[in-house]
Design an enzyme around this catalytic site. Structure first.
Site, mmCIF file in Angstrom:
data_model
loop_
_atom_site.group_PDB
_atom_site.id
_atom_site.type_symbol
_atom_site.label_atom_id
_atom_site.label_comp_id
_atom_site.label_asym_id
_atom_site.label_seq_id
_atom_site.Cartn_x
_atom_site.Cartn_y
_atom_site.Cartn_z
ATOM 1 N N LYS A 33 66.659 25.306 38.763
ATOM 2 C CA LYS A 33 65.584 25.161 37.770
ATOM 3 C C LYS A 33 65.942 25.959 36.516
ATOM 4 C CE LYS A 33 63.122 28.908 40.089
ATOM 5 N NZ LYS A 33 62.124 29.199 41.140
ATOM 6 N N ARG A 129 49.989 32.317 45.386
ATOM 7 C CA ARG A 129 50.276 31.646 44.127
ATOM 8 C C ARG A 129 49.930 30.171 44.337
ATOM 9 N NH1 ARG A 129 56.253 32.220 41.567
ATOM 10 N NH2 ARG A 129 56.680 30.909 43.378
ATOM 11 N N TYR A 253 68.064 49.117 12.237
ATOM 12 C CA TYR A 253 66.617 49.115 12.007
ATOM 13 C C TYR A 253 65.964 50.349 12.620
ATOM 14 C CZ TYR A 253 66.621 44.220 10.464
ATOM 15 O OH TYR A 253 66.820 43.056 9.781
ATOM 16 N N MET A 301 68.460 40.626 15.349
ATOM 17 C CA MET A 301 68.376 39.222 15.765
ATOM 18 C C MET A 301 69.758 38.637 16.063
ATOM 19 S SD MET A 301 66.561 36.020 13.803
ATOM 20 C CE MET A 301 64.964 36.781 13.658
HETATM 21 C C1 LIG Z 1 62.830 29.863 42.188
HETATM 22 C C2 LIG Z 1 62.537 29.609 43.637
HETATM 23 C C3 LIG Z 1 63.494 29.906 44.611
HETATM 24 C C4 LIG Z 1 64.775 30.644 44.305
HETATM 25 O O1 LIG Z 1 64.488 32.016 44.178
HETATM 26 P P1 LIG Z 1 65.671 33.087 44.037
HETATM 27 O O2 LIG Z 1 64.982 34.391 44.154
HETATM 28 O O3 LIG Z 1 66.275 32.872 42.689
HETATM 29 O O4 LIG Z 1 66.623 32.806 45.124
HETATM 30 C C5 LIG Z 1 63.221 29.537 45.906
HETATM 31 N N1 LIG Z 1 62.062 28.933 46.244
HETATM 32 C C6 LIG Z 1 61.103 28.658 45.337
HETATM 33 C C7 LIG Z 1 59.842 28.000 45.772
HETATM 34 C C8 LIG Z 1 61.303 28.996 44.007
HETATM 35 O O5 LIG Z 1 60.340 28.739 43.106
#
Ligand SMILES: *Cc1c(COP(=O)(O)O)cnc(C)c1O
Length: 356
Positions: A33, A129, A253, A301
């Site tokens: 993701k 969650r 800065y 930046m």
């Molecule tokens: C992002 C995610 C993972 C991966 O988590 P990591 O800590 O990066 O291994 C696994 N399961 C779900 C449901 C996630 O949202």
């Protein structure tokens, strides 16, 4: 061209994926993701295509990008669908979907689908969650089965504190998961990266490694299995200017840094607009032509400054590593009061290239 670069080591990525398989003795969905945590989702998926059991993404947009690039492996939508209009696309593109809420379950029950769906039914085992509460889980499972709209159900939960080896919360979540899913047939999936690395007792049929694939430990303290990870991304840029300053001169800065003695300051083409954290303090480690060095002054930046006083060989054109094999992105994150996930995901504008 601007010299800021992120080099992605695809061989290291594959080694880390294999480590997840070895440690879990399960199948593994590579979590890619958020553009593979900043590493480039299509490139990462292509590099793992021959061996990965599947991939996991946050939403259908991310999944369709992979399908359009020719990725044929299973792809799981970790939050499922956000609207019922996605269901026909999920069926058409043969995606797997999480179901975490009653409205999603109802949508599947009512849908007319070209083919049955592979569903990952999420239990809220304590993170609070998303997911069905333990007391509602079996009923949701049975409704899905009875709908005739699914080809299989994977029982899924997610840990809130698996990166804290001393926390009892994960054992409680595991017990909650086992109790809530007892007697319901089908494969299970519990482990994210920290649990894949450190929690064999959370065994299941599928693991979901994300951060570990990129060679970064999710733990704050050293952990044996995590020592075997190989960093995948190396973020570097080059010195574009050098100035020699006497004692008592401010740099950058806000004059956050003032020279204590004669100082050689190197200006490097990287800044917070590239995703380098603006909150990096004076003294943050970098590597200058392979040797340990330090950030001085506030990050701007597009530029930042490093101390070249003890690096007489370095000058305009010298390479500076900000994270990678020499500088740990996890260590940098800790110094900046954030987590490596956020630093990697925030990377932008930097040219990415791939090495195999
Ligand atoms: C992002 C995610 C993972 C991966 O988590 P990591 O800590 O990066 O291994 C696994 N399961 C779900 C449901 C996630 O949202």
């Amino acid at each position: 061209m601007r010299p800021a670069r992120a080099v992605i080591d695809l061989a290291a990525l594959r080694q880390n994926y294999r480590l997840a398989l070895e440690l879990s003795d399960a199948r593994a969905l590579a979590v890619i993701k958020a553009d593979a945590y900043g590493h480039g989702a299509v490139a990462v998926a292509s590099a793992l295509a021959k061996e990965a059991d599947g991939f996991a993404v946050a939403c259908i947009e991310e999944a369709l990008e992979l399908r359009a690039a020719g990725i044929r492996a299973p792809i799981l939508l970790l939050e499922g669908f956000f609207g019922v209009d996605e269901l026909p696309l999920i069926a058409e593109h043969d995606l797997w979907t999480v179901i975490h809420a009653d409205w999603q379950l109802q949508a599947v029950e009512r849908a007319t689908l070209a083919r049955p769906l592979q569903v990952w039914l999420k239990l809220d085992s304590g993170m609070h969650r998303v997911g069905f509460f333990p007391q509602d889980y079996a009923a949701a499972y049975r409704r899905l089965l009875a709908s005739g709209k699914v080809s299989g159900i994977v029982k899924l939960t997610h840990f809130a504190r698996a990166d804290e080896p001393d926390s009892p919360a994960t054992a409680t979540q595991i017990a909650t998961f086992r109790a809530a899913t007892e007697g319901l047939p089908g494969p299970t999936s519990l482990r994210n990266s920290p649990a894949t690395l450190g929690l064999p007792q959370a065994a299941g049929d599928w693991v979901r490694p994300g951060l570990m694939l990129y060679g970064v430990s999710p733990f704050a303290t050293p952990q044996a299995a995590a020592e075997r990870l190989q960093p995948v991304m190396t973020l570097t840029s080059r010195v574009i200017a050098v100035r020699e300053l006497p004692a008592g001169e401010p740099v950058g800065y806000g004059a956050r840094f003032v020279t204590a003695g004669p100082t050689r300051v190197g200006v490097v083409a990287l800044g917070y607009a590239d995703g380098y954290p603006r909150h990096a303090p004076n003294g943050t480690p970098v590597a200058i032509e392979g040797r340990p060095g330090q950030l001085i002054g506030r990050v701007s930046m597009d530029m930042l400054t490093v101390d070249l006083t003890d690096h007489p060989q370095a000058g305009v054109g010298s390479e500076v590593e900000f994270w990678g094999r020499q500088v740990s992105v996890a260590d940098l994150a800790e110094r900046c009061d954030t987590i490596p996930y956020q630093l990697l995901c925030n990377l932008k504008r930097v040219a990415r290239s791939y090495r195999d």
